[in-house]
Scaffold this motif. Structure first.
Motif, PDB file in Angstrom:
ATOM      1  N   ALA A 295       0.823  -1.208   0.000  1.00  0.00           N
ATOM      2  CA  ALA A 295       0.000   0.000   0.000  1.00  0.00           C
ATOM      3  C   ALA A 295       0.858   1.258   0.000  1.00  0.00           C
ATOM      4  N   GLN A 298       2.529   1.772  -3.419  1.00  0.00           N
ATOM      5  CA  GLN A 298       1.567   2.248  -4.422  1.00  0.00           C
ATOM      6  C   GLN A 298       1.242   3.731  -4.214  1.00  0.00           C
ATOM      7  N   MET A 299       1.054   4.138  -2.977  1.00  0.00           N
ATOM      8  CA  MET A 299       0.743   5.543  -2.697  1.00  0.00           C
ATOM      9  C   MET A 299       1.908   6.443  -3.070  1.00  0.00           C
ATOM     10  N   ILE A 307      -5.378   4.990  -0.002  1.00  0.00           N
ATOM     11  CA  ILE A 307      -5.637   4.011  -1.053  1.00  0.00           C
ATOM     12  C   ILE A 307      -6.758   3.075  -0.603  1.00  0.00           C
TER      13      ILE A 307
END
Length: 397
Positions: A295, A298-299, A307
């Protein structure tokens, strides 16, 4: 499945339509044809289909050809050329007795002026279509009474038309059209003679009836708000032809030309646009199995501070904030269990923008857009909603 298919339909009014038709095929304008032949082109180059159970709206200003087109569908007006297919039968080739049978049993019409028989009771007005079919008195009155109750006029069966308000008279007209249990309803400016409040009530009544009866309806109107409210799709007409066919959102967000853009420029878009029209794609997301490391990566990669988390089936599970994911990574935690926020602001995909704005105002988080099965299909943030509401060619100040 298409219930009605109209192909290359043309209607020319006059004694010698063949001359005008030839000129039309050669590219002459309506005005040129009228000047040279004294024939009037009512509609031309008409192509559309109506799905079973759909409310299809023909909209345009006075003289655009919408009522002429509607009357061609049941051959109250004879087309000059082209085809009209109902349930795979080309009715432009049908004999008069077949057309009469279609009008009695398959296609009913509701007119702008209620056209009730003043000397007949409500019950006998509604039962009239069954009467001319030869249905016995007791049976037709029973059916008429059921439909009268359906349209909210129970108790008025033995009243005369002049004892009813305009809205009630229009309900009688609608009941008469429904009494034959037709597959198709043709409604020509059916509510335009009513006062605004009664008109709104009748629009709501039609939508309610359609929800239970699921008829195929072609509805003619010159009122854009009415078209946007009741139409599954809208065909916007101008000068005898169709200039655009689409849903309300498609016409508002992507007008086909300047005429359409001018036609819709004063619409309150917040009442028409829905979450689907202003949402962003739900990317990136992470899955429950991924954990805070994925996570956070990805952020960081997408420059976002939160997210959404979904299940394997892409059902919404919650949202994770960057600071919480960072803390979990520092503490060497590998699961979302303690950091996922399950109480996420969300709306359905068909929620009007006017109902979305208060939700956005009350939260600092992005808003999830889901379907009935809770699958995540979009994301709303203030910027995307504002951008979605801006008309083509405009800039956000």
């Amino acid at each position: 499945m298409s219930k009605i298919i109209v192909k290359d339909l043309v209607k020319i009014f006059g004694d010698h339509p063949e001359k005008a038709l030839k000129m039309l095929q050669e590219g002459y304008s309506k005005d040129e044809i009228l000047k040279k032949t004294r024939q009037t082109v009512g509609i031309f180059d008409i192509n559309f289909s109506v799905n079973e159970g759909e409310v299809f709206v023909l909209m345009g200003l006075s003289g655009s050809g919408k009522s002429t087109l509607l009357r061609c569908v049941n051959r109250l007006i004879e087309p000059t050329s082209g085809t009209i297919t109902i349930d795979d039968e080309d009715i432009t080739l049908a004999e008069p007795d077949v057309i009469r049978d279609i009008r009695r049993k398959k296609v009913s019409m509701v007119f702008q002026r209620f056209a009730l028989f003043p000397h007949r009771t409500v019950l006998d007005n509604v039962a009239y279509g069954l009467e001319i079919q030869g249905v016995p008195t007791v049976e037709r009155r029973e059916k008429a009474a059921q439909i009268i109750e359906t349209v909210g006029l129970k108790g008025w069966e033995y009243s005369m038309p002049d004892q009813l308000s305009g809205g009630m008279q229009q309900r009688v007209g609608l009941a008469r059209a429904l009494c034959n249990n037709p597959d198709i309803l043709l409604m020509d400016e059916a509510f335009s003679a009513l006062d605004p409040l009664i008109r709104k009530s009748m629009q709501d009544e039609l939508l309610s009836l359609q929800n239970s009866l699921n008829k195929t309806i072609i509805f003619v109107t010159h009122d854009l708000d009415e078209a946007l409210k009741i139409g599954d799709r809208i065909a916007l007409m101008n000068n005898g032809t169709i200039v655009q066919i689409g849903t309300a959102e498609e016409i508002l967000t992507n007008p086909a030309n300047d005429y359409v853009e001018r036609f819709v420029e004063d619409v309150d878009r917040t009442k028409v646009l829905t979450a689907e029209g202003v949402m962003k794609a739900p990317d990136p997301v992470v899955f429950l199995k991924d954990g805070p490391h994925v996570a956070l990566r990805q952020m960081k990669e997408h420059g976002i501070s939160s997210i959404f988390v979904v299940t394997r089936e892409r059902k919404l599970a919650g949202i994770v904030l960057a600071e919480d994911a960072l803390q979990a990574v520092k503490e060497h935690r590998e699961e979302f269990r303690d950091i996922i926020i399950e109480d996420v602001p969300k709306v359905r995909i068909d929620t009007p923008v006017i109902d979305i704005i208060p939700v956005l105002a009350e939260t600092k988080l992005p808003v999830a857009v889901t379907r009935d099965d809770d699958k995540l299909v979009g994301i709303l943030v203030k910027g995307s909603v504002l951008a979605g509401m801006v008309r083509k060619g405009e800039n956000i100040a």
